[in-house]
Scaffold this motif. Structure first.
Motif, PDB file in Angstrom:
ATOM      1  N   LEU B  15     -50.439   6.310 -35.338  1.00 56.06           N
ATOM      2  CA  LEU B  15     -51.357   6.198 -34.212  1.00 56.06           C
ATOM      3  C   LEU B  15     -52.522   5.283 -34.540  1.00 56.06           C
ATOM      4  O   LEU B  15     -52.896   4.435 -33.757  1.00 56.06           O
ATOM      5  CB  LEU B  15     -51.893   7.582 -33.830  1.00 56.06           C
ATOM      6  N   LEU B  19     -54.446   1.621 -32.849  1.00 55.67           N
ATOM      7  CA  LEU B  19     -55.796   1.704 -32.315  1.00 55.67           C
ATOM      8  C   LEU B  19     -56.616   0.567 -32.880  1.00 55.67           C
ATOM      9  O   LEU B  19     -56.773   0.459 -34.092  1.00 55.67           O
ATOM     10  CB  LEU B  19     -56.470   3.010 -32.744  1.00 55.67           C
ATOM     11  N   LEU B 129     -62.184   9.562 -21.742  1.00 52.56           N
ATOM     12  CA  LEU B 129     -62.372  10.228 -23.031  1.00 52.56           C
ATOM     13  C   LEU B 129     -61.070  10.817 -23.550  1.00 52.56           C
ATOM     14  O   LEU B 129     -60.968  11.233 -24.694  1.00 52.56           O
ATOM     15  CB  LEU B 129     -63.443  11.320 -22.916  1.00 52.56           C
ATOM     16  N   GLY B 130     -60.051  10.867 -22.700  1.00 60.44           N
ATOM     17  CA  GLY B 130     -58.743  11.371 -23.121  1.00 60.44           C
ATOM     18  C   GLY B 130     -57.841  10.218 -23.524  1.00 60.44           C
ATOM     19  O   GLY B 130     -58.251   9.328 -24.253  1.00 60.44           O
ATOM     20  N   LEU B 131     -56.627  10.239 -23.006  1.00 58.93           N
ATOM     21  CA  LEU B 131     -55.669   9.183 -23.327  1.00 58.93           C
ATOM     22  C   LEU B 131     -55.156   8.573 -22.035  1.00 58.93           C
ATOM     23  O   LEU B 131     -55.293   9.161 -20.973  1.00 58.93           O
ATOM     24  CB  LEU B 131     -54.490   9.760 -24.116  1.00 58.93           C
ATOM     25  N   TRP B 133     -52.300   8.432 -20.809  1.00 57.80           N
ATOM     26  CA  TRP B 133     -51.364   9.275 -20.067  1.00 57.80           C
ATOM     27  C   TRP B 133     -51.896  10.706 -19.902  1.00 57.80           C
ATOM     28  O   TRP B 133     -51.231  11.567 -19.353  1.00 57.80           O
ATOM     29  CB  TRP B 133     -49.980   9.277 -20.735  1.00 57.80           C
ATOM     30  N   TYR B 134     -53.113  10.969 -20.366  1.00 57.18           N
ATOM     31  CA  TYR B 134     -53.744  12.273 -20.188  1.00 57.18           C
ATOM     32  C   TYR B 134     -55.234  12.017 -19.996  1.00 57.18           C
ATOM     33  O   TYR B 134     -56.035  12.299 -20.871  1.00 57.18           O
ATOM     34  CB  TYR B 134     -53.486  13.160 -21.411  1.00 57.18           C
ATOM     35  N   ARG B 136     -59.180  11.696 -19.051  1.00 54.28           N
ATOM     36  CA  ARG B 136     -60.348  12.547 -18.847  1.00 54.28           C
ATOM     37  C   ARG B 136     -61.502  11.591 -18.525  1.00 54.28           C
ATOM     38  O   ARG B 136     -62.143  11.063 -19.412  1.00 54.28           O
ATOM     39  CB  ARG B 136     -60.632  13.353 -20.117  1.00 54.28           C
ATOM     40  N   LEU B 171     -62.835   2.002 -27.391  1.00 51.92           N
ATOM     41  CA  LEU B 171     -61.503   2.526 -27.052  1.00 51.92           C
ATOM     42  C   LEU B 171     -61.534   3.362 -25.768  1.00 51.92           C
ATOM     43  O   LEU B 171     -60.669   3.227 -24.912  1.00 51.92           O
ATOM     44  CB  LEU B 171     -60.949   3.362 -28.209  1.00 51.92           C
ATOM     45  N   THR B 172     -62.568   4.213 -25.653  1.00 46.59           N
ATOM     46  CA  THR B 172     -62.642   5.068 -24.459  1.00 46.59           C
ATOM     47  C   THR B 172     -62.956   4.229 -23.217  1.00 46.59           C
ATOM     48  O   THR B 172     -62.523   4.555 -22.115  1.00 46.59           O
ATOM     49  CB  THR B 172     -63.722   6.160 -24.606  1.00 46.59           C
ATOM     50  N   ARG B 175     -59.868   2.141 -22.009  1.00 48.65           N
ATOM     51  CA  ARG B 175     -58.913   2.918 -21.225  1.00 48.65           C
ATOM     52  C   ARG B 175     -59.380   3.141 -19.791  1.00 48.65           C
ATOM     53  O   ARG B 175     -58.652   3.676 -18.972  1.00 48.65           O
ATOM     54  CB  ARG B 175     -58.643   4.261 -21.922  1.00 48.65           C
TER      55      ARG B 175
END
Lengths: 127, 312
Positions: B15, B19, B129-131, B133-134, B136, B171-172, B175
């Motif tokens: 992972l 990143l 703040l999530g991913l 595909w998930y 937040r 990164l956040t 996304r």
């Protein structure tokens, strides 16, 4: 009421109202900022869709549907704003290398903790 | 048990391999080692968010900084969607405009965000703040940074002066498609401003809040980009709408001076000349527009027929 309407003052008020309503359509003869902005945005959206289509994976997908990439530019020019928006939404939702399904909640939490440690997510603030 | 741990570690390293936060890395690399003083906008207000209402709290912070007296509670009916437990970006933009503020969408670079903060301008950001595909989703306000320690400082959720590493932030933010916005008093010019984005923000404000200081916005824009076609044309149209024909004529002429192939400017100039009774010049101008053609050709032909009618 009818008496008031017959006074000269009333006539002049009515006349000024008529004047306003006659004058308004004259504005249609200049090309307004609103129309120009819509035109500019249409161009931006066309360029965005072109950029998306230039993406290797999207190009490959279109080729898979038997679309000749050389024809795409011409097709984009024929689209309306709302059609462009629809395409943008669909293309934007293309998964960018998402891997398989990891459904189990426990696994998810585990991964979040790991990713938090790695600095990828910020689900569990350290304050 | 050991095997499980090994597998997990292997997964984790996989992972981390995918990143990367290239913008943060470049900024830190290029930072001038002599000017690494942290920057923090101390006067920025803080509203601790209630429940899922990060949108109203973050937006109130931004609006207050741009001189609008407003509280998160005032904004809930404008931007909060209870069923989604969140707010949409376009509603944040629209609510900003409803308070007669320019909602300027920032370029998708960390450099632009830090430049704005450095110049004393807080930045509203959307993070995931999530991913991917998930997700937040979360709105927060960037109020400072410390390149030496590679940290960014936000008023975020229930945390005032929340510090996170620059690369995690990147990164956040990535996304959420690098979404960032400023709330500005019309006439104020962002340091990282680009002419097209600035014009679009101003034209949107003009369309929804014409009573705001739109003229001031055009004048600031033209100070920064004196030959920009959109801004010259927008200002000329505004002057025309306000009935200032003399100034509008001059302005349409300067659009043409810099952009002689822009048909709408020839047409609008023709319209003013016609209203001034100068039909000969009006005819010359509108014929230019008709020859250039384009999306508004029907309007140009209409102008011509009015000129012809007034000559008879």
């Amino acid at each position: 009421m009818t008496k008031i309407l017959r006074t000269p003052a009333a006539y002049s008020i009515i006349a000024s109202m008529l004047f306003v309503s006659v004058q308004a359509p004259a504005m249609a003869d200049v090309v307004g900022t609103k129309e120009l902005t819509m035109q500019a945005q249409l161009q931006i959206q066309r360029n965005d869709v072109r950029d998306l289509i230039a993406r290797e994976d999207v190009r490959a997908g279109l080729l898979g549907y038997g679309v000749n990439p050389a024809d795409i530019d011409k097709r984009i020019d024929n689209l309306t704003t709302s059609e462009l928006l629809q395409i943008q939404n669909q293309l934007g939702a293309l998964p960018a290398g998402a891997d398989g399904v990891l459904g189990v909640v426990l696994t998810l939490i585990l991964i979040f903790v790991l990713l938090d440690v790695l600095g990828a997510t910020d689900v569990f603030p350290r304050i | 048990m050991r095997l499980k741990l090994l597998l997990l570690l292997a997964f984790a390293s996989l992972l981390s391999a995918c990143l990367s936060a290239p913008q943060s890395a470049a900024l830190v690399r290029q930072a001038d080692p002599d000017s690494l003083e942290p920057v923090v906008l101390d006067s920025l207000a803080f509203f601790s968010q209630s429940a899922f209402q990060c949108g109203p709290a973050a937006l109130a912070t931004m609006l207050l900084y741009s001189g609008v007296r407003v509280s998160p509670d005032d904004l809930v009916p404008l931007v909060y969607v209870p069923a989604r437990k969140g707010s949409f970006q376009f509603e944040m933009v629209a609510a900003t405009r409803s308070y007669e503020r320019l909602a300027y969408q920032l370029a998708p670079t960390l450099k632009a965000v830090l430049e704005e903060v450095d110049a004393g301008q807080p930045v509203l950001v959307l993070q995931n703040l999530g991913l991917s595909w998930y997700p937040r989703w979360h709105f927060a306000v960037v109020k400072g940074f410390d390149l030496g320690r590679q940290r960014i400082i936000l008023n975020s959720g229930t945390f005032e002066n929340y510090e996170m590493s620059l690369s995690t932030f990147e990164l956040t933010w990535a996304r959420a498609q690098y979404w960032a916005m400023l709330s500005l008093e019309p006439g104020a010019m962002p340091v990282s401003a680009e002419p097209e984005a600035y014009y679009l923000a101003l034209a949107a404000l003009e369309e929804t809040q014409p009573q705001a200081n739109i003229a001031g916005g055009y004048r600031s824009g033209l100070r920064a980009w004196p030959t920009d076609q959109n801004l010259l044309m927008g200002y000329a149209n505004l002057l025309y709408l306000q009935g200032d024909f003399a100034k509008a004529e001059t302005m349409f002429r300067s659009v043409i001076a810099y952009h002689s192939g822009f048909a709408p400017a020839w047409n609008n100039l023709a319209q003013i000349l016609l209203e001034n009774g100068d039909t000969a010049q009006a005819r010359t101008a509108v014929l230019q527009a008709i020859e250039l053609g384009g999306a508004f050709s029907a309007t140009y032909r209409e102008t011509l027929s009015k000129i012809v009618a007034s000559e008879q």
